[in-house]
Write an enzyme that holds these catalytic residues in place. Structure first.
Site, mmCIF file in Angstrom:
data_model
loop_
_atom_site.group_PDB
_atom_site.id
_atom_site.type_symbol
_atom_site.label_atom_id
_atom_site.label_comp_id
_atom_site.label_asym_id
_atom_site.label_seq_id
_atom_site.Cartn_x
_atom_site.Cartn_y
_atom_site.Cartn_z
ATOM 1 N N CYS A 193 14.184 3.658 -1.934
ATOM 2 C CA CYS A 193 13.824 2.392 -1.301
ATOM 3 C C CYS A 193 13.259 1.409 -2.329
ATOM 4 C CB CYS A 193 12.805 2.630 -0.194
ATOM 5 S SG CYS A 193 12.675 1.239 0.951
ATOM 6 N N ASP A 226 5.634 8.960 7.313
ATOM 7 C CA ASP A 226 5.046 8.422 6.088
ATOM 8 C C ASP A 226 3.540 8.679 6.071
ATOM 9 O OD1 ASP A 226 4.879 7.065 3.687
ATOM 10 O OD2 ASP A 226 5.455 5.118 4.493
#
Length: 214
Positions: free
Chosen positions: A9, A132
């Protein structure tokens, strides 16, 4: 080839795209969040998305984006998935899925066992979950902070949809993270950078190799 699917990412350059392709990553993530050092303009994201090889899913990361911004992004950038990384409600997740016809991944921050029920709630409305690390109080960024959480919290757990492990992953710890959690997908951003927002091709290669060698 690793049997674990990798998402890199916060990509920002042609060399990042090349490194992701060489590493065999399954997902390429583009960030649309002005506070992030990985933020892209929409025209730049379009350029990079068009360079991304077929078979690599192009993911747009947004934070509490309104329809106007999402209209602009989806109208210009060829995408395969939207990643919602803010405080979007389950109802908002459903709205976005219906409006744009794209799979939606919802990020959920985990800091303690109290955060786990949210994964069940979002797992009923999203296409994928991103598990996360919960950002520190007052943090500018909802992710990409290089922080891990206690992986034992999710060991052996499953949700209604596929999920991806994120938060503080690096070439040095990703094999252990997979072993401890049973994750079949992993997401990395700051863990393969030489400086905030600057991807390191060597670290990307090492990250993929650590999963192949485990």
């Amino acid at each position: 080839m690793s049997d674990i699917r990798i998402k890199i990412c916060g990509l920002g350059s042609e060399t990042d795209i090349e490194a992701v392709s060489r590493a065999g990553a399954a997902y390429a993530g583009f960030v649309f969040f002005p506070k992030s050092p990985r933020n892209l303009t929409i025209p730049r994201a379009r350029e990079l998305a068009l360079l991304t090889p077929p078979g690599v899913a192009k993911v747009a990361l947004v934070v509490n984006a309104d329809d106007a911004l999402l209209d602009e992004i989806t109208g210009a950038v060829p995408l395969d998935m939207l990643q919602l990384h803010g405080s979007e409600s389950p109802e908002r997740v459903q709205e976005i899925r219906a409006r744009y016809g794209l799979p939606v991944m919802k990020a959920v921050g985990v800091g303690s066992a109290e955060d786990l029920p949210a994964l069940e709630r979002y797992g009923r409305v999203a296409d994928q979950l991103l598990v996360d690390a919960k950002p520190p109080k007052g943090a500018d960024l909802p992710g990409g902070n290089g922080l891990a959480f206690d992986w034992r919290l999710i060991a052996g757990r499953r949700w209604p949809v596929p999920w991806m492990l994120a938060g503080g992953l690096t070439p040095e710890n990703v094999a252990l993270a997979v072993q401890m959690t049973g994750a079949r997908q992993v997401d990395v951003s700051s863990g393969v950078e030489s400086a905030p927002g600057v991807k390191d091709a060597g670290k990307i290669a090492a990250f993929a190799e650590a999963l192949r060698a485990r």
